[in-house]
Write a protein that holds these residues in place. Structure first.
Motif, PDB file in Angstrom:
ATOM      1  N   UNK A  85      10.715 -40.992 -12.106  1.00 46.56           N
ATOM      2  CA  UNK A  85       9.845 -41.116 -10.928  1.00 46.56           C
ATOM      3  C   UNK A  85      10.670 -41.355  -9.668  1.00 46.56           C
ATOM      4  N   UNK A  86      11.687 -42.206  -9.771  1.00 42.45           N
ATOM      5  CA  UNK A  86      12.562 -42.475  -8.627  1.00 42.45           C
ATOM      6  C   UNK A  86      13.348 -41.227  -8.249  1.00 42.45           C
ATOM      7  N   UNK A  87      13.847 -40.505  -9.254  1.00 43.37           N
ATOM      8  CA  UNK A  87      14.580 -39.261  -8.997  1.00 43.37           C
ATOM      9  C   UNK A  87      13.692 -38.266  -8.254  1.00 43.37           C
ATOM     10  N   UNK A  88      12.458 -38.107  -8.710  1.00 41.73           N
ATOM     11  CA  UNK A  88      11.529 -37.188  -8.054  1.00 41.73           C
ATOM     12  C   UNK A  88      11.282 -37.614  -6.611  1.00 41.73           C
ATOM     13  N   UNK A  89      11.154 -38.925  -6.400  1.00 38.79           N
ATOM     14  CA  UNK A  89      10.894 -39.449  -5.064  1.00 38.79           C
ATOM     15  C   UNK A  89      12.009 -39.094  -4.084  1.00 38.79           C
ATOM     16  N   UNK A  90      13.256 -39.238  -4.515  1.00 32.08           N
ATOM     17  CA  UNK A  90      14.375 -38.995  -3.596  1.00 32.08           C
ATOM     18  C   UNK A  90      14.682 -37.509  -3.476  1.00 32.08           C
ATOM     19  N   UNK A  91      14.604 -36.754  -4.576  1.00 28.70           N
ATOM     20  CA  UNK A  91      14.934 -35.329  -4.491  1.00 28.70           C
ATOM     21  C   UNK A  91      13.874 -34.556  -3.699  1.00 28.70           C
ATOM     22  N   UNK A  92      12.630 -35.016  -3.740  1.00 31.35           N
ATOM     23  CA  UNK A  92      11.594 -34.371  -2.924  1.00 31.35           C
ATOM     24  C   UNK A  92      11.902 -34.491  -1.439  1.00 31.35           C
ATOM     25  N   UNK A  93      12.572 -35.573  -1.056  1.00 30.35           N
ATOM     26  CA  UNK A  93      12.942 -35.746   0.352  1.00 30.35           C
ATOM     27  C   UNK A  93      13.868 -34.622   0.808  1.00 30.35           C
ATOM     28  N   UNK A  94      14.755 -34.198  -0.082  1.00 26.84           N
ATOM     29  CA  UNK A  94      15.660 -33.099   0.249  1.00 26.84           C
ATOM     30  C   UNK A  94      14.951 -31.750   0.124  1.00 26.84           C
ATOM     31  N   UNK A  95      14.144 -31.596  -0.919  1.00 26.68           N
ATOM     32  CA  UNK A  95      13.464 -30.310  -1.154  1.00 26.68           C
ATOM     33  C   UNK A  95      12.510 -29.966  -0.014  1.00 26.68           C
ATOM     34  N   UNK A  96      11.766 -30.961   0.460  1.00 26.74           N
ATOM     35  CA  UNK A  96      10.782 -30.714   1.514  1.00 26.74           C
ATOM     36  C   UNK A  96      11.315 -31.055   2.904  1.00 26.74           C
ATOM     37  N   UNK A  97      12.611 -31.419   2.978  1.00 28.69           N
ATOM     38  CA  UNK A  97      13.298 -31.710   4.245  1.00 28.69           C
ATOM     39  C   UNK A  97      12.643 -32.848   5.032  1.00 28.69           C
ATOM     40  N   UNK A  98      11.934 -33.734   4.332  1.00 30.42           N
ATOM     41  CA  UNK A  98      11.343 -34.875   5.032  1.00 30.42           C
ATOM     42  C   UNK A  98      12.400 -35.868   5.475  1.00 30.42           C
ATOM     43  N   UNK A  99      13.519 -35.921   4.756  1.00 28.08           N
ATOM     44  CA  UNK A  99      14.592 -36.825   5.169  1.00 28.08           C
ATOM     45  C   UNK A  99      15.129 -36.394   6.540  1.00 28.08           C
ATOM     46  N   UNK A 100      15.270 -35.091   6.745  1.00 26.54           N
ATOM     47  CA  UNK A 100      15.726 -34.560   8.032  1.00 26.54           C
ATOM     48  C   UNK A 100      14.751 -34.942   9.133  1.00 26.54           C
ATOM     49  N   UNK A 101      13.443 -34.823   8.844  1.00 23.66           N
ATOM     50  CA  UNK A 101      12.442 -35.160   9.848  1.00 23.66           C
ATOM     51  C   UNK A 101      12.456 -36.645  10.173  1.00 23.66           C
ATOM     52  N   UNK A 102      12.670 -37.488   9.148  1.00 28.47           N
ATOM     53  CA  UNK A 102      12.744 -38.935   9.378  1.00 28.47           C
ATOM     54  C   UNK A 102      13.889 -39.280  10.331  1.00 28.47           C
ATOM     55  N   UNK A 103      15.042 -38.643  10.120  1.00 32.31           N
ATOM     56  CA  UNK A 103      16.209 -38.927  10.971  1.00 32.31           C
ATOM     57  C   UNK A 103      15.950 -38.443  12.391  1.00 32.31           C
ATOM     58  N   UNK A 104      15.331 -37.275  12.517  1.00 37.55           N
ATOM     59  CA  UNK A 104      14.994 -36.749  13.847  1.00 37.55           C
ATOM     60  C   UNK A 104      14.034 -37.695  14.563  1.00 37.55           C
ATOM     61  N   UNK A 105      13.105 -38.274  13.804  1.00 39.75           N
ATOM     62  CA  UNK A 105      12.103 -39.179  14.393  1.00 39.75           C
ATOM     63  C   UNK A 105      12.660 -40.555  14.717  1.00 39.75           C
ATOM     64  N   UNK A 106      13.927 -40.783  14.435  1.00 35.68           N
ATOM     65  CA  UNK A 106      14.562 -42.032  14.842  1.00 35.68           C
ATOM     66  C   UNK A 106      14.882 -43.016  13.735  1.00 35.68           C
ATOM     67  N   UNK A 107      14.590 -42.660  12.487  1.00 36.41           N
ATOM     68  CA  UNK A 107      14.916 -43.542  11.365  1.00 36.41           C
ATOM     69  C   UNK A 107      16.408 -43.442  11.075  1.00 36.41           C
TER      70      UNK A 107
END
Length: 272
Positions: A85-107
């Motif tokens: 479950x944890x693996x899915x949680x973190x890899x989805x961030x890369x697959x759906x590029x939400x991590x990139x959006x979080x950084x752009x938004x100031x995180x």
């Protein structure tokens, strides 16, 4: 911190696979831990199923003197599903590029990692509470001796279990950070946990029998927190306490896993 929790909650609350996996996990965990008594009674009904002449149904599995070590030890075998479950949680961030959006938004990258660690902490707390409540119910039903003085006998194994689950999930987080692809990360986590490390440890123990360094491998160190308790029912001596040295080693691994995860996150290009 509330902001980070709110961000993760917004992502998870409508993510159906997460809730399905969590519900299935707790159903299976509850069935496994509560089903031991039925399994022992089934063994007792079979001819020749005695354990060193002892009727299996007489094994005090749910006695409060034994229950916390017994339940937490068995529950650790299901940690791998929480790891998925944890693996899915973190890899989805890369697959759906939400991590990139979080950084752009100031995180910041550290805040992003902290949000994942908070999810791990939440899962670990809920999981430990579930085992505690289930153990309390089973103990009150089956244990012949009840009372606050005996209910919390060896309850330090619950704290060891909390640490066991939490540190294993930080390891799963590191694997997810390293691989980024869900399928490959899940396979690697399972292979390392059940095959690569145990086989490597076995080979090294045969080549260098005079050394015990294989006992300090990460999964082995985590597993050492809760020793196998069942030998006592065959009149064998077992470790019925949590060793502080084992706790210190596992805490050191937790720090290492978090540090390596942050280094991966900090040094990785997420613009693509």
């Amino acid at each position: 911190m509330p902001r980070l929790i709110a961000i993760e909650w917004l992502k998870l609350k409508s993510y159906r696979p997460f809730w399905i996996l969590m519900i299935l996990y707790f159903v299976v965990l509850g069935l496994v831990l509560s089903g031991v008594g039925f399994f022992l009674e089934y063994l007792a009904s079979m001819n020749g199923a005695e354990i060193n002449g002892l009727d299996p149904s007489m094994v005090p599995f749910y006695d409060f003197a034994d229950i916390w070590q017994n339940l937490t030890y068995m529950a650790t075998y299901l940690n791998i599903f929480l790891g998925f479950i944890v693996v899915i949680s973190i890899t989805n961030e890369y697959s759906y590029k939400t991590i990139r959006q979080h950084i752009i938004d100031g995180l910041t990258r550290w805040e992003f990692l902290t949000s994942k660690l908070l999810i791990i902490l939440t899962i670990t707390v809920v999981n430990t509470l579930f085992v505690f409540i289930l153990g309390l119910i089973l103990g009150l039903i089956y244990s012949p001796v009840k009372g606050l003085d005996v209910i919390f006998t060896n309850a330090d194994f619950l704290l060891a279990y909390f640490l066991d689950v939490g540190v294993f999930l930080t390891f799963a987080l590191l694997v997810g950070m390293l691989i980024k692809r869900t399928g490959f990360a899940i396979v690697l986590l399972a292979l390392y946990t059940f095959f690569l490390e145990p086989i490597t440890a076995l080979i090294l123990s045969q080549i260098y029998p005079q050394y015990t360094f294989h006992q300090y491998f990460p999964i082995r160190a985590i597993n050492n927190l809760i020793p196998v308790p069942f030998g006592k029912y065959a009149f064998q001596e077992v470790q019925d306490y949590v060793a502080l040295g084992d706790v210190a080693l596992v805490v050191a691994y937790a720090v290492l896993f978090i540090f390596l995860s942050y280094q991966l996150l900090k040094g990785r290009d997420i613009s693509g």
